[in-house]
Motif scaffolding. Sequence first.
Motif, short mmCIF file in Angstrom:
data_model
loop_
_atom_site.label_atom_id
_atom_site.label_comp_id
_atom_site.label_asym_id
_atom_site.label_seq_id
_atom_site.Cartn_x
_atom_site.Cartn_y
_atom_site.Cartn_z
N GLY A 1 2.15 -17.54 -1.72
CA GLY A 1 0.82 -18.07 -2.05
C GLY A 1 -0.33 -17.13 -1.72
N LYS A 2 -0.07 -15.83 -1.74
CA LYS A 2 -1.11 -14.85 -1.43
C LYS A 2 -1.29 -13.89 -2.60
CE LYS A 2 -1.33 -16.09 2.98
NZ LYS A 2 -2.49 -16.63 3.63
N ALA A 3 -2.48 -13.33 -2.69
CA ALA A 3 -2.76 -12.34 -3.74
C ALA A 3 -2.17 -10.99 -3.31
CB ALA A 3 -4.27 -12.20 -3.94
N PRO A 4 -1.56 -10.26 -4.26
CA PRO A 4 -1.02 -8.94 -3.90
C PRO A 4 -2.15 -7.96 -3.61
CG PRO A 4 -0.38 -9.56 -6.15
CD PRO A 4 -1.32 -10.60 -5.63
N ARG A 5 -2.17 -7.47 -2.40
CA ARG A 5 -3.12 -6.42 -2.07
C ARG A 5 -2.59 -5.64 -0.87
NH1 ARG A 5 -7.72 -8.18 1.90
NH2 ARG A 5 -6.56 -9.16 3.04
N GLY A 6 -3.02 -4.40 -0.83
CA GLY A 6 -2.53 -3.51 0.21
C GLY A 6 -3.47 -3.42 1.39
N LYS A 7 -2.93 -2.86 2.45
CA LYS A 7 -3.68 -2.58 3.67
C LYS A 7 -3.29 -1.16 4.06
CE LYS A 7 -2.40 -3.48 8.06
NZ LYS A 7 -1.87 -4.22 9.17
N TYR B 1 0.84 -1.20 0.00
CA TYR B 1 0.00 0.00 0.00
C TYR B 1 0.88 1.25 0.00
CZ TYR B 1 -3.34 3.50 1.69
OH TYR B 1 -4.11 4.63 1.83
N ALA B 2 1.91 1.25 0.85
CA ALA B 2 2.80 2.40 0.96
C ALA B 2 3.45 2.71 -0.38
CB ALA B 2 3.87 2.14 2.03
N GLU B 3 3.96 1.70 -1.06
CA GLU B 3 4.62 1.91 -2.36
C GLU B 3 3.64 2.51 -3.38
OE1 GLU B 3 7.69 2.03 -2.84
OE2 GLU B 3 8.74 0.41 -1.82
N LYS B 4 2.42 2.05 -3.35
CA LYS B 4 1.42 2.60 -4.29
C LYS B 4 1.14 4.07 -3.99
CE LYS B 4 -0.46 -1.37 -6.28
NZ LYS B 4 -1.12 -1.53 -7.53
N GLN B 5 1.12 4.44 -2.72
CA GLN B 5 0.91 5.84 -2.35
C GLN B 5 2.11 6.69 -2.74
OE1 GLN B 5 -2.14 6.92 -1.21
NE2 GLN B 5 -2.59 4.80 -1.70
#
Length: 167
Positions: free
Chosen positions: A68-74, A21-25
């Motif tokens: 084994g997880k989908a990429p998603r932010g918090k 999430y931080a990188e996307k921001q």
Amino acid sequence: MATTPKPLDELFHDMLKDVYYAEKQILKALPKMAKVANSPELKKAFEAHKGETEAQIERLSDVFELIGKAPRGKTCDAILGILEEGKAVMEDYADSPALDAGLVASAQAVEHYEMARYGTLKAWATQLGHKDAVKLLDETLAEETATDKALTKLGGPANSAAVAKAA
């Protein structure tokens, strides 16, 4: 009632979502910083880091895949606060010779946050036996460290310019 302790792999995944999430921001903030910077070298540095940040997001996606997880932010309140401070610098010092010095300081706050997070993630990935993830996280950590050093070099002239123009 006692709660069941959460294992390190859950904490690793949780922090991975945080930094994603931080990188996307950060990716959204870099063009704004480049646009307002006065120094051509500083503009260029922000533009270059935008491309690097895109590659870092891709690497994080690969780490998610490896576990084994989908990429998603918090939502990461820490980066939102750091970026809000940077926004305030851009607004409060828009017409000031101190703008570039403030931009460098704001960017370094971001880099130090990222270096802390990637260092921790790398240590946890090592502990959890995610060897391929360790390599990806280490690559990003090295880039963040190099960016911080580059910003330190740019900060000298920015600080001097702010002092000279204010005199």
